[in-house]
Design a protein around this motif. Structure first.
Motif, mmCIF file in Angstrom:
data_model
loop_
_atom_site.group_PDB
_atom_site.id
_atom_site.type_symbol
_atom_site.label_atom_id
_atom_site.label_comp_id
_atom_site.label_asym_id
_atom_site.label_seq_id
_atom_site.Cartn_x
_atom_site.Cartn_y
_atom_site.Cartn_z
ATOM 1 N N PHE A 10 12.288 -16.859 22.577
ATOM 2 C CA PHE A 10 12.405 -17.126 21.075
ATOM 3 C C PHE A 10 11.562 -18.236 20.726
ATOM 4 O O PHE A 10 11.672 -19.319 21.123
ATOM 5 C CB PHE A 10 13.860 -17.250 20.507
ATOM 6 N N VAL A 11 10.756 -17.932 19.713
ATOM 7 C CA VAL A 11 9.974 -19.013 19.305
ATOM 8 C C VAL A 11 9.757 -19.343 17.680
ATOM 9 O O VAL A 11 10.349 -18.371 16.976
ATOM 10 C CB VAL A 11 8.348 -18.773 19.447
ATOM 11 N N TYR A 12 9.883 -20.614 17.287
ATOM 12 C CA TYR A 12 10.163 -21.008 15.891
ATOM 13 C C TYR A 12 9.134 -21.791 15.158
ATOM 14 O O TYR A 12 9.252 -22.124 13.770
ATOM 15 C CB TYR A 12 11.446 -21.463 15.764
ATOM 16 N N THR A 36 18.574 -17.368 15.084
ATOM 17 C CA THR A 36 19.673 -18.013 15.843
ATOM 18 C C THR A 36 20.949 -17.941 15.324
ATOM 19 O O THR A 36 20.921 -17.711 14.019
ATOM 20 C CB THR A 36 19.289 -19.582 16.347
ATOM 21 N N ARG A 86 13.598 -26.092 28.075
ATOM 22 C CA ARG A 86 13.613 -24.645 28.009
ATOM 23 C C ARG A 86 15.215 -24.172 28.294
ATOM 24 O O ARG A 86 15.646 -24.695 29.557
ATOM 25 C CB ARG A 86 12.836 -24.000 28.734
ATOM 26 N N THR A 99 14.513 -20.484 24.566
ATOM 27 C CA THR A 99 13.943 -21.349 23.796
ATOM 28 C C THR A 99 13.447 -22.667 24.123
ATOM 29 O O THR A 99 14.182 -23.072 25.369
ATOM 30 C CB THR A 99 14.501 -21.257 22.306
#
Length: 121
Positions: A10-12, A36, A86, A99
């Motif tokens: 998951f990247v944000y 999330t 991580r 993430t």
């Protein structure tokens, strides 16, 4: 977390599509947009955001299936495990993904992104 020898990530922030570090995901498979659970804070560090636990916000992002080589390159970018860590989280839809988060004590003085969306900060 693992889809046929791929790791779900998951990247944000700067790894999102259209953002400056997205090229690290060139060999990854886009799995869709995601959010999330509402238990984080997204903080603005100027040129990038950081995700911290123990908040009340759902953070917007994207999920990618990455290989080990890509994950190692992103670990290096994120300074894992010394800057970001991580970590496995559970998304709003129940999927478990990796993430990058920071301990809350590293981020006390930075403004919150109330929307939980780095792109509309």
């Amino acid at each position: 977390m693992n889809q046929k020898n791929k790791i779900l990530l998951f990247v944000y922030g700067t790894l999102l599509s259209g953002e400056p570090n997205h090229t690290l995901l060139n060999d990854a498979r886009f799995m869709g947009k995601a959010m999330t659970q509402p238990c984080y804070e997204l903080l603005d560090f100027g040129f990038f955001p950081t995700l911290v636990p123990e908040g009340h916000v759902s953070v917007c992002g994207e999920v990618y299936a990455v290989d080990e080589k890509t994950l190692q390159a992103i670990d290096q970018l994120e300074g894992h495990p010394h800057w970001y860590r991580r970590t496995v989280i559970t998304l709003a839809d129940g999927r478990e993904v990796f993430t990058y988060i920071q301990p809350k004590e590293h981020a006390k003085k930075h403004p919150r992104i109330q929307s939980g969306d780095w792109r509309i900060r």
